[in-house]
Each structure stands twice: as C-alpha cells, then as structure tokens.
Design a protein around this motif. Structure first.
Motif, PDB file in Angstrom:
ATOM      1  N   VAL A  10      15.060 -20.119  17.441  1.00 58.98           N
ATOM      2  CA  VAL A  10      16.138 -20.563  16.321  1.00 58.98           C
ATOM      3  C   VAL A  10      15.544 -22.005  16.293  1.00 58.98           C
ATOM      4  N   GLU A  11      15.392 -22.995  17.260  1.00 56.26           N
ATOM      5  CA  GLU A  11      14.961 -24.311  17.023  1.00 56.26           C
ATOM      6  C   GLU A  11      13.767 -24.261  16.248  1.00 56.26           C
ATOM      7  N   LEU A  51      25.989 -21.862  17.293  1.00 60.09           N
ATOM      8  CA  LEU A  51      25.572 -22.825  18.157  1.00 60.09           C
ATOM      9  C   LEU A  51      26.473 -23.723  18.586  1.00 60.09           C
ATOM     10  N   GLU A 100      18.817 -30.878  15.270  1.00 60.68           N
ATOM     11  CA  GLU A 100      18.193 -30.250  13.822  1.00 60.68           C
ATOM     12  C   GLU A 100      19.154 -30.182  12.844  1.00 60.68           C
ATOM     13  N   CYS A 114      18.734 -27.763  18.935  1.00 61.77           N
ATOM     14  CA  CYS A 114      19.027 -26.957  17.529  1.00 61.77           C
ATOM     15  C   CYS A 114      19.916 -27.829  16.884  1.00 61.77           C
ATOM     16  N   LEU A 173      14.591 -23.757  12.611  1.00 61.78           N
ATOM     17  CA  LEU A 173      15.316 -24.904  12.189  1.00 61.78           C
ATOM     18  C   LEU A 173      14.461 -26.092  11.994  1.00 61.78           C
TER      19      LEU A 173
END
Length: 249
Positions: free
Chosen positions: A58-59, A84, A107, A104, A62
C-alpha cells in the motif's frame, strides 16, 4: 474476502488509481488481516508477515500518488485512508508494522495537504505513533531505519508538525524534542540532522508560548554541550603542559 482484497493490491498494475478502486470495491480493511490464519504461533507469524507485506505494498502505491490528486483518485483512496487509521493498526504490537503504517499515513498527509485527512482525535493518535517512530532514529541498524528517516523527511516537507501545535499536543512535542536531542549522533547523515533541526525550529517559530519544559530541555542540552567542550579543551592543554615540563628537564 481478505485474501481477494490483498491479491488485488499485490497485483502489479500500471495505474495506481485502478488498484485503489478495486481495493475499495472489495470493502477491505487491512487491520482485519490479523484475523487470517490459525491461532498457533506459526499462524501468528504468517498473519504478521501477511499484514506487513500488505501495508508495504500500500505504501508503494501511495508513493505514486501526487499531492492534491484528482477527485477520482481521492475517491479511490478514501477507503484506504479510513482503514489505515484503525486502532488495530495504529497500536499494533509489532514495531515494523507500526513504522509501515506511519509511513503510509505520512504519505496520506502529503497527498491531502494542506487539508488534514483525519479528525482532530485521530490526528492526535497518529502523531503519537509518528513520535514513537522517531524514538528509534538513533539505531541505524534497525530494519525499518530508512522508513523512519523517510517519515522524518515527509513531516518536514508537509510541515505537519505545526498541526501538533494547533491540536495542543504539548506532551508529544516535548517527547519529540527529547527523541531528537537525545538520539542525534555524529554518525547520523546530515539530512537526518537537518530535518530534525527544521522540525524543532518550525515548532519554536510557530509557538505562541514556548513551554517551560522545552526551555528546560534545551538549556540542559546546551549545558551538557558546554561541559563537553570544556572537557575537550582541558584535555588539549594537558599534553602542552607535559611537553613544557619535559623541555625544562
């Protein structure tokens, strides 16, 4: 459902927005990944690795999203933004998961800046997590050290530390200052030192009143620094005196 959701996110796509849209369509929640697997110790390890891999993926997605994205992108990432901030993730027992989640979320703050992506209470919990991440910046051997540094740089870039003042997170600000002043070492990269300095300077500049605790902390650090300098000067003078004594003999 969780497996399907993760497979969709793990799938390599050229269009990040498409991935986020698919993720939202599954009504997935990364915090629920902790429920996958058996209750055995091995099952716990698999669940942890599963969750950690998911959050890191996911990071990576992003990082591809620009600041102030299109409305369609905002809509696509909105389920992710909500997920999150789940308490299970913010207060996860594993340090690496915490760092990945913090990365995450920082971001997300970059993407949504200057607007805060969460409520005031949620932002306080998030800042608590971020400050905790800063505590281990002293350990360059830490597996998540590079992510901790990245979070530090993002906080500087977005200037999200100013929001801590708006939310009156005085105790967290003091704790953050302690982490910075007590952990910085000569072997740290210049960029780390610069980012710490910028955050502290920004907080001090934007503060209406500097707390007594922060002033005491800064003065104690200055006192220690002066003592160290005096000690070094004395050490330099000793050899000179010895040389003078030898010459007279």
């Amino acid at each position: 459902m969780i497996q399907q959701m993760c497979l969709l996110v793990f799938k390599k796509e050229n269009d990040s927005e498409d991935v986020f849209t698919k993720w939202g369509a599954t009504s997935g929640d990364p915090s629920r990944v902790v429920g996958v697997g058996s209750s055995t110790q091995l099952g716990c390890i698999f669940r942890l690795l599963y969750l950690l891999g998911f959050v890191r993926e996911v990071e990576a997605l992003l990082l591809k999203v620009d600041q102030s994205p299109s409305k369609s992108m905002q809509k696509a990432i909105s389920p992710l933004v909500r997920a999150l901030a789940a308490d299970d993730l913010l207060r996860h027992i594993d340090a690496d998961v915490k760092v990945a989640v913090a990365s995450c979320i920082t971001e997300i703050t970059r993407i949504t800046a200057p607007e805060a992506p969460y409520s005031d209470d949620q932002m306080k919990d998030i800042f608590e997590l971020i400050v905790a991440v800063f505590e281990r910046l002293c350990d360059m051997s830490d597996r998540s050290y590079s992510k901790r540094v990245s979070i530090l740089h993002t906080v500087v870039k977005v200037q999200s530390c100013v929001v801590m003042l708006d939310l009156e997170c005085d105790s967290l600000i003091l704790e953050m200052f302690k982490h910075f002043l007590n952990t910085i070492r000569d072997f740290h990269p210049e960029g780390v030192f610069t980012s710490m300095k910028k955050i502290m300077s920004l907080v001090l500049e934007e503060s209406e009143d500097i707390s007594h605790e922060i002033l005491s902390l800064l003065l104690s650090i200055l006192k220690k620094d002066n003592q160290l300098r005096r000690g070094k000067k004395k050490e330099k003078k000793k050899p000179e005196k010895q040389e003078e004594g030898e010459e007279s003999n």
